[in-house]
Design a protein around this motif. Sequence first.
Motif, mmCIF file in Angstrom:
data_model
loop_
_atom_site.group_PDB
_atom_site.id
_atom_site.type_symbol
_atom_site.label_atom_id
_atom_site.label_comp_id
_atom_site.label_asym_id
_atom_site.label_seq_id
_atom_site.Cartn_x
_atom_site.Cartn_y
_atom_site.Cartn_z
ATOM 1 N N VAL A 144 0.838 -1.185 0.000
ATOM 2 C CA VAL A 144 0.000 0.000 0.000
ATOM 3 C C VAL A 144 0.877 1.240 0.000
ATOM 4 O O VAL A 144 1.720 1.397 0.852
ATOM 5 C CB VAL A 144 -0.927 0.020 1.240
ATOM 6 C CG1 VAL A 144 -1.768 1.266 1.285
ATOM 7 C CG2 VAL A 144 -1.803 -1.214 1.239
ATOM 8 N N PRO A 145 0.690 2.138 -0.961
ATOM 9 C CA PRO A 145 1.530 3.326 -1.028
ATOM 10 C C PRO A 145 1.225 4.309 0.088
ATOM 11 O O PRO A 145 0.178 4.243 0.710
ATOM 12 C CB PRO A 145 1.177 3.932 -2.395
ATOM 13 C CG PRO A 145 -0.197 3.443 -2.669
ATOM 14 C CD PRO A 145 -0.275 2.069 -2.035
ATOM 15 N N ALA B 189 -2.113 6.080 0.356
ATOM 16 C CA ALA B 189 -3.320 5.331 0.674
ATOM 17 C C ALA B 189 -3.769 5.644 2.095
ATOM 18 O O ALA B 189 -2.989 6.027 2.934
ATOM 19 C CB ALA B 189 -3.074 3.837 0.537
ATOM 20 N N ALA C 71 0.550 -0.397 -6.276
ATOM 21 C CA ALA C 71 -0.272 -0.988 -5.220
ATOM 22 C C ALA C 71 -0.716 -2.371 -5.668
ATOM 23 O O ALA C 71 -1.044 -2.576 -6.833
ATOM 24 C CB ALA C 71 -1.495 -0.128 -4.929
ATOM 25 N N ASP C 72 -0.709 -3.309 -4.745
ATOM 26 C CA ASP C 72 -1.219 -4.658 -4.956
ATOM 27 C C ASP C 72 -1.755 -5.097 -3.601
ATOM 28 O O ASP C 72 -1.012 -5.625 -2.776
ATOM 29 C CB ASP C 72 -0.123 -5.591 -5.462
ATOM 30 C CG ASP C 72 -0.644 -6.989 -5.780
ATOM 31 O OD1 ASP C 72 -1.850 -7.245 -5.547
ATOM 32 O OD2 ASP C 72 0.148 -7.814 -6.249
ATOM 33 N N THR C 73 -3.029 -4.819 -3.364
ATOM 34 C CA THR C 73 -3.573 -5.002 -2.029
ATOM 35 C C THR C 73 -5.045 -5.381 -2.082
ATOM 36 O O THR C 73 -5.686 -5.261 -3.114
ATOM 37 C CB THR C 73 -3.381 -3.711 -1.199
ATOM 38 O OG1 THR C 73 -3.739 -3.958 0.143
ATOM 39 C CG2 THR C 73 -4.193 -2.563 -1.751
ATOM 40 N N LEU D 84 -7.551 4.014 -2.083
ATOM 41 C CA LEU D 84 -6.248 4.369 -2.632
ATOM 42 C C LEU D 84 -6.456 5.619 -3.463
ATOM 43 O O LEU D 84 -7.474 5.762 -4.137
ATOM 44 C CB LEU D 84 -5.702 3.261 -3.550
ATOM 45 C CG LEU D 84 -5.377 1.921 -2.918
ATOM 46 C CD1 LEU D 84 -4.958 0.930 -3.999
ATOM 47 C CD2 LEU D 84 -4.270 2.068 -1.905
#
Length: 141
Positions: A47-48, A51, A89-91, A99
Amino acid sequence: MGRHRNDPRGIAQMVAIGGVIVLFVTLVVLGGYFLYRSLPSDDEAAVPESAGTTAAPQADDVETGVLYVRVVGDSSDVVVRVPGGDVLADTTLKTDEYLSFDEEQPMDVTIGQPGEVEVYVHGELRDLAGEDPGYSFSVQP
């Protein structure tokens, strides 16, 4: 003459040494615990910084930026990447998590459950409710 085992000074020294050892072990354990807690978990690492979560944002109250994805249902996987480059992001987001990106580069977006999310691109709501799971689209800066 040597000290006897029951010499008060010897006992006090042993207690002091024992106290120092207990203090040292406690500090090492606490240091390890806080170091472990400061490391990102698998989900947090994806998560950046941009976010966050909110209780009930309204489109007028929230900066939607270039891309804004908020879960209005139970949850959805969200993957945002620069085409041929970095994964931003990959969440899995849950209810009311979101996000938001202000990237000045193209982004490819994949939404696991399109019916569970609200998506704004350049501040305009995109209706994804009728799309299939794993729906993908591109965003231009």
